[in-house]
Design a protein around this motif. Structure first.
Motif, PDB file in Angstrom:
ATOM      1  N   GLU A 150       0.750  -1.126   0.033  1.00 55.28           N
ATOM      2  CA  GLU A 150       0.139  -0.005   0.135  1.00 55.28           C
ATOM      3  C   GLU A 150       0.911   1.289  -0.012  1.00 55.28           C
ATOM      4  N   SER A 151       0.757   2.216  -1.207  1.00 56.32           N
ATOM      5  CA  SER A 151       1.573   3.394  -1.257  1.00 56.32           C
ATOM      6  C   SER A 151       0.967   4.623  -1.401  1.00 56.32           C
ATOM      7  N   SER A 152      -0.211   4.425  -0.913  1.00 60.94           N
ATOM      8  CA  SER A 152      -1.103   5.815  -1.332  1.00 60.94           C
ATOM      9  C   SER A 152      -0.754   6.941  -0.154  1.00 60.94           C
ATOM     10  N   GLY A 153       0.076   6.653   0.903  1.00 56.97           N
ATOM     11  CA  GLY A 153       0.393   7.455   1.812  1.00 56.97           C
ATOM     12  C   GLY A 153      -0.843   7.933   2.600  1.00 56.97           C
ATOM     13  N   ASP A 154      -1.831   7.398   2.646  1.00 55.38           N
ATOM     14  CA  ASP A 154      -3.150   7.501   3.391  1.00 55.38           C
ATOM     15  C   ASP A 154      -3.438   6.669   4.477  1.00 55.38           C
ATOM     16  N   LEU A 155      -2.918   7.312   5.802  1.00 60.04           N
ATOM     17  CA  LEU A 155      -2.851   6.316   6.903  1.00 60.04           C
ATOM     18  C   LEU A 155      -4.265   5.950   7.101  1.00 60.04           C
ATOM     19  N   VAL A 156      -5.353   6.769   7.018  1.00 63.08           N
ATOM     20  CA  VAL A 156      -6.623   6.331   7.222  1.00 63.08           C
ATOM     21  C   VAL A 156      -7.291   5.330   6.375  1.00 63.08           C
ATOM     22  N   GLN A 157      -6.838   5.329   5.188  1.00 66.89           N
ATOM     23  CA  GLN A 157      -7.086   4.179   4.257  1.00 66.89           C
ATOM     24  C   GLN A 157      -6.329   2.914   4.741  1.00 66.89           C
ATOM     25  N   VAL A 158      -5.125   3.039   5.263  1.00 67.57           N
ATOM     26  CA  VAL A 158      -4.365   1.964   5.539  1.00 67.57           C
ATOM     27  C   VAL A 158      -5.011   1.341   6.696  1.00 67.57           C
ATOM     28  N   MET A 159      -5.438   2.192   7.796  1.00 65.61           N
ATOM     29  CA  MET A 159      -6.159   1.522   8.945  1.00 65.61           C
ATOM     30  C   MET A 159      -7.531   0.981   8.553  1.00 65.61           C
ATOM     31  N   GLU A 160      -8.094   1.455   7.628  1.00 64.53           N
ATOM     32  CA  GLU A 160      -9.405   0.784   7.270  1.00 64.53           C
ATOM     33  C   GLU A 160      -9.356  -0.608   6.571  1.00 64.53           C
ATOM     34  N   LEU A 161      -8.195  -0.529   5.700  1.00 58.85           N
ATOM     35  CA  LEU A 161      -7.839  -1.789   5.032  1.00 58.85           C
ATOM     36  C   LEU A 161      -7.526  -2.959   6.130  1.00 58.85           C
ATOM     37  N   VAL A 162      -6.675  -2.501   7.010  1.00 62.31           N
ATOM     38  CA  VAL A 162      -6.094  -3.287   7.933  1.00 62.31           C
ATOM     39  C   VAL A 162      -7.590  -4.039   8.927  1.00 62.31           C
ATOM     40  N   ASP A 163      -8.194  -3.215   9.129  1.00 58.79           N
ATOM     41  CA  ASP A 163      -9.641  -3.526   9.888  1.00 58.79           C
ATOM     42  C   ASP A 163     -10.424  -4.376   9.364  1.00 58.79           C
ATOM     43  N   ARG A 164     -10.446  -4.386   8.058  1.00 60.10           N
ATOM     44  CA  ARG A 164     -11.447  -5.024   7.133  1.00 60.10           C
ATOM     45  C   ARG A 164     -11.211  -5.892   6.397  1.00 60.10           C
ATOM     46  N   LYS A 165      -9.764  -6.270   6.021  1.00 57.48           N
ATOM     47  CA  LYS A 165      -9.462  -7.301   4.807  1.00 57.48           C
ATOM     48  C   LYS A 165      -9.474  -8.546   5.563  1.00 57.48           C
ATOM     49  N   ARG A 166      -9.456  -9.610   4.842  1.00 57.45           N
ATOM     50  CA  ARG A 166      -9.448 -10.926   5.329  1.00 57.45           C
ATOM     51  C   ARG A 166      -8.176 -10.978   6.317  1.00 57.45           C
ATOM     52  N   LYS A 167      -8.315 -11.891   7.465  1.00 58.25           N
ATOM     53  CA  LYS A 167      -7.333 -11.661   8.554  1.00 58.25           C
ATOM     54  C   LYS A 167      -6.178 -12.142   8.320  1.00 58.25           C
ATOM     55  N   ASP A 168      -5.942 -13.289   7.174  1.00 60.06           N
ATOM     56  CA  ASP A 168      -4.402 -13.488   7.008  1.00 60.06           C
ATOM     57  C   ASP A 168      -3.719 -12.832   5.764  1.00 60.06           C
ATOM     58  N   VAL A 169      -4.110 -11.624   5.360  1.00 61.30           N
ATOM     59  CA  VAL A 169      -3.676 -11.086   4.324  1.00 61.30           C
ATOM     60  C   VAL A 169      -2.919 -10.071   4.897  1.00 61.30           C
ATOM     61  N   ALA A 170      -1.604  -9.802   4.757  1.00 67.35           N
ATOM     62  CA  ALA A 170      -0.527  -9.335   5.173  1.00 67.35           C
ATOM     63  C   ALA A 170      -0.610  -7.698   4.429  1.00 67.35           C
ATOM     64  N   VAL A 171      -0.380  -6.709   4.995  1.00 72.56           N
ATOM     65  CA  VAL A 171      -0.346  -5.309   4.503  1.00 72.56           C
ATOM     66  C   VAL A 171       1.062  -4.917   4.640  1.00 72.56           C
ATOM     67  N   TYR A 172       1.815  -4.313   3.415  1.00 70.18           N
ATOM     68  CA  TYR A 172       2.940  -3.684   3.707  1.00 70.18           C
ATOM     69  C   TYR A 172       3.053  -2.380   3.500  1.00 70.18           C
ATOM     70  N   SER A 173       3.945  -1.699   4.136  1.00 72.08           N
ATOM     71  CA  SER A 173       4.102  -0.274   3.342  1.00 72.08           C
ATOM     72  C   SER A 173       4.848  -0.220   2.159  1.00 72.08           C
ATOM     73  N   GLY A 174       4.594   0.478   1.273  1.00 67.36           N
ATOM     74  CA  GLY A 174       5.359   0.885   0.075  1.00 67.36           C
ATOM     75  C   GLY A 174       6.130   1.932   0.081  1.00 67.36           C
ATOM     76  N   MET A 175       6.176   2.733   1.223  1.00 70.99           N
ATOM     77  CA  MET A 175       6.646   4.002   1.396  1.00 70.99           C
ATOM     78  C   MET A 175       7.806   3.907   2.580  1.00 70.99           C
ATOM     79  N   ASP A 176       9.105   3.956   2.040  1.00 77.92           N
ATOM     80  CA  ASP A 176      10.247   3.897   3.105  1.00 77.92           C
ATOM     81  C   ASP A 176      10.111   5.038   4.244  1.00 77.92           C
ATOM     82  N   GLU A 177       9.679   6.220   3.629  1.00 68.75           N
ATOM     83  CA  GLU A 177       9.519   7.257   4.645  1.00 68.75           C
ATOM     84  C   GLU A 177       8.581   7.132   5.635  1.00 68.75           C
TER      85      GLU A 177
END
Length: 294
Positions: A164-191
């Protein structure tokens, strides 16, 4: 499949005439493994995928699988803005023996959210490999929203990770909360590794890990083990380097840094061009300040 916490989107070393520099590909693979990378993404955008031919991508997949020798996972960048081409490349990558594939949001086409859903579902269902989705609106001109990503994780069993490289942390939190539980979310932004970890990601698909792999791994491990202050200090320390690695079209700055480290040459393919002298001087000053080069 668990790909680890530190993944690297590997460059494709080139010769001066623009051919793939195979001995240097080997050098980069070994360098990444020795510096903490747990999975290597081959022929992603950092690998200059838009200017690699179909056959070059397949040969990179074969070569990396062969050289990795099972020490790290190999994820093939098989995404494009052409669904049929992505499906065919994904099937061929599976035959070669990669451990997974990464599919980028189609660029230039600007598909709708339904178009994104159908594209990713079509390609993912063509393979039994684990699939990593890659949301990068800065390059693709369209953001895959949380609803679409969540829907895909619940509807397509082998979608197992999202970069996930949108930089939108609200979107990331929503994704983490609602995705299938075994799906891993990675930052695509080193900063934003530490902020993404705070939002629920498990690691990073990194560019900077070519240069500071051990430090990136230390940052992640510090956070995971509860030393958030130390993780934050490491994140802040390397922000100037990370910004410099993206001060112009990637991967030109990264290749220049690796040339200064004597790992590969700085050659890139058009339309990417090498750094100018001022950019080289600026980057090398930062590398010296961090004692990466002397």
């Amino acid at each position: 499949m668990y790909f680890g916490r530190l993944l690297t989107a590997m460059i494709t070393p080139m010769t001066e005439c623009g051919a793939i520099d195979w001995p240097r590909v080997d050098s980069v693979i070994e360098h990444l493994i020795q510096n903490g990378t747990e999975s290597i993404v081959v022929a992603g955008t950092t690998g200059e995928s838009p200017t690699l031919s179909h056959e070059e991508k397949l040969e990179l997949f074969r070569y990396t699988v062969r050289q990795a020798k099972g020490r790290v996972k190999v994820i093939a960048g098989t995404g494009s803005n052409n669904t049929d081409v992505s499906r065919q490349l994904t099937r061929e990558a599976e035959e070669i023996g990669v451990d997974g594939v990464m599919l980028v949001v189609p660029y230039y086409n600007k598909p709708t959210q339904e178009g994104l859903y159908q594209h990713f579902k079509t390609v993912a269902l063509s393979t039994s490999l684990p699939v990593m989705l890659y949301n990068i609106p800065g390059r693709s001109a369209v953001n895959m929203n949380a609803d679409t990503m969540v829907r895909l994780t619940h509807d397509v069993e082998n979608i197992s990770a999202i970069k996930e490289s949108s930089g939108d942390l609200v979107q990331v939190m929503e994704l983490v909360d609602r995705k299938r539980k075994d799906v891993a979310v990675y930052s695509g932004m080193d900063e934003l590794v530490v902020p993404y970890l705070s939002a629920g990601s498990i690691g990073v698909v990194s560019v900077a890990s070519h240069v500071i792999g051990r430090e990136m791994k230390e940052m992640i491990e510090a956070f995971v083990h509860g030393n958030v202050d130390e993780a934050g200090k490491l994140q802040r320390r390397f922000i100037p380097l990370i910004q410099a690695l993206f001060m112009t079209s990637s991967p030109a700055p990264l290749k220049n840094a690796l040339a200064a480290m004597e790992i590969c040459e700085e050659h890139v393919r058009l339309p990417i061009v090498p750094l100018n002298q001022a950019e080289k001087t600026y980057l090398q000053t930062i590398l010296q300040s961090l004692q990466i080069i002397h």
